[in-house]
Design a protein around this motif. Structure first.
Motif, PDB file in Angstrom:
ATOM      1  N   ALA A  20      -9.239   1.225   3.795  1.00 56.43           N
ATOM      2  CA  ALA A  20      -8.054   1.606   4.557  1.00 56.43           C
ATOM      3  C   ALA A  20      -8.317   2.769   5.497  1.00 56.43           C
TER       4      ALA A  20
ATOM      5  N   LYS B 182      -5.287   5.772  -0.005  1.00 60.69           N
ATOM      6  CA  LYS B 182      -6.010   4.758   0.746  1.00 60.69           C
ATOM      7  C   LYS B 182      -6.847   3.912  -0.202  1.00 60.69           C
ATOM      8  N   LEU B 183      -6.706   2.622  -0.080  1.00 62.10           N
ATOM      9  CA  LEU B 183      -7.425   1.709  -0.970  1.00 62.10           C
ATOM     10  C   LEU B 183      -8.809   1.410  -0.415  1.00 62.10           C
TER      11      LEU B 183
ATOM     12  N   MET C 235       0.831  -1.200   0.000  1.00 56.72           N
ATOM     13  CA  MET C 235       0.000   0.000   0.000  1.00 56.72           C
ATOM     14  C   MET C 235       0.874   1.262   0.000  1.00 56.72           C
TER      15      MET C 235
END
Length: 328
Positions: free
Chosen positions: A254, A239-240, A234
């Motif tokens: 995330a 932010k995923l 990551m």
């Protein structure tokens, strides 16, 4: 008399010119303000475009990892759904002899598969109760796995390493078993992420096991996968967010682990609405406000698995200073 007339005319002309000066000044200020605002709009539009390009690189990398890693796992675990020993064990009264056949099959399978993504395999009955749980590391480092490794790479597994692996597997098994009790029994195919008490992040996929003839649900196979082996590394500033395309259920967020399995439209209304309304062929760019922060979102759809990957960037660090001083 004539001189007074001339003076009066000059005075009126000077008043007219002064009056136009005021209008000209107002127009000049308005033009300058428009140019100033237009300039800042161009600047922040360029920032937004740059963030979208960087997010596209991130999302494409994650997409490649998922399509490669997940599809491999899907193919490998398909045999775990149709194996005769498994089907008979779940169809019958879960006899000890049937359980031993399942244990032998899983031990052989995990010893043969060469994929570090696996954390644990769990069989559940039709009611969603755990009936068999296998920590993958225990078998990958066991005799079968060690024999393969010795023949292929000329490596050996020491007794101390085997002991540590067994202890680690037992600990993982207990944490995984507890997670099933906490999250509730499955009622169909599903996927979500969970963090174990030791901070291990897992992707859990659930697939039903069906009777050959009737198609009735006999039970479920839960496959716990190490998150990083499926999604990759990551990034700190992105932010995923992963969600189901059909249902909108959040698989991973995330920003907040508590969002798991919630409807994306309920958590991020603007983003959820854009995802549901957009008939996009490639990607989607959206900006929205959430919990006192402004986010830039870049989303792409996957075909297999049918998920949506979204990169979220908090724009505060990029435009927060200008926003705070009233420039935007």
């Amino acid at each position: 008399m004539k001189a007074q007339t001339v003076e009066g005319t000059r005075f009126r002309q000077s008043l007219i010119r002064t009056h136009y000066f005021r209008a000209i000044f107002v127009l000049a200020v308005a033009a300058f303000a428009a140019l100033f605002i237009g300039f800042y709009k161009l600047v922040f539009s360029a920032i937004g475009d740059a963030l979208a390009v960087q997010s596209s690189f991130f999302v494409e990398r994650v997409r490649h990892n998922v399509e490669t890693g997940y599809q491999r796992v899907y193919r490998e675990t398909s045999t775990l759904l149709v194996n005769r020993a498994v089907v008979r064990y779940l169809s019958a009264a879960e006899s000890p002899k049937g359980r031993q056949r399942v244990d032998d099959f899983i031990s052989w399978w995990l010893g043969e598969v060469d994929n570090p993504a696996y954390a644990a395999l769990t069989y559940l009955n039709a009611g969603g109760q755990v009936v068999a749980l296998y920590p993958a590391q225990k078998y990958l480092d066991g005799p079968a796995g060690a024999s393969r490794e010795q023949s292929n790479q000329k490596l050996s597994v020491t007794a101390m390493q085997a002991t540590e692996s067994a202890a680690s597997g037992a600990t993982l098994a207990s944490m995984v078993r507890r997670s099933w009790a906490e999250l509730g029994p499955p009622n169909g195919a599903d996927a979500y992420t969970l963090a174990l008490p030791d901070s291990t992040l897992l992707l859990r996929t659930i697939r039903p096991i069906l009777a050959r003839r009737s198609g009735a649900t006999l039970g479920f196979l839960g496959v716990d996968l190490h998150f990083e082996h499926i999604f990759g590394a990551m990034e700190s500033d992105r932010k995923l967010l992963v969600s189901q395309r059909a249902s909108g259920a959040i698989i991973f967020d995330a920003l907040a682990a508590a969002h798991r399995r919630k409807d994306i439209a309920a958590v991020y209304p603007t983003l959820g609405r854009a995802l549901s309304e957009s008939a996009r062929a490639e990607s989607l760019k959206v900006e929205f406000h959430h919990e006192e922060a402004d986010y830039s979102a870049y989303a792409v759809d996957l075909e297999d698995p049918p998920w949506t990957l979204t990169a979220l960037v908090d724009k505060t660090s990029y435009v927060g200073g200008a926003s705070g001083t009233g420039l935007v």
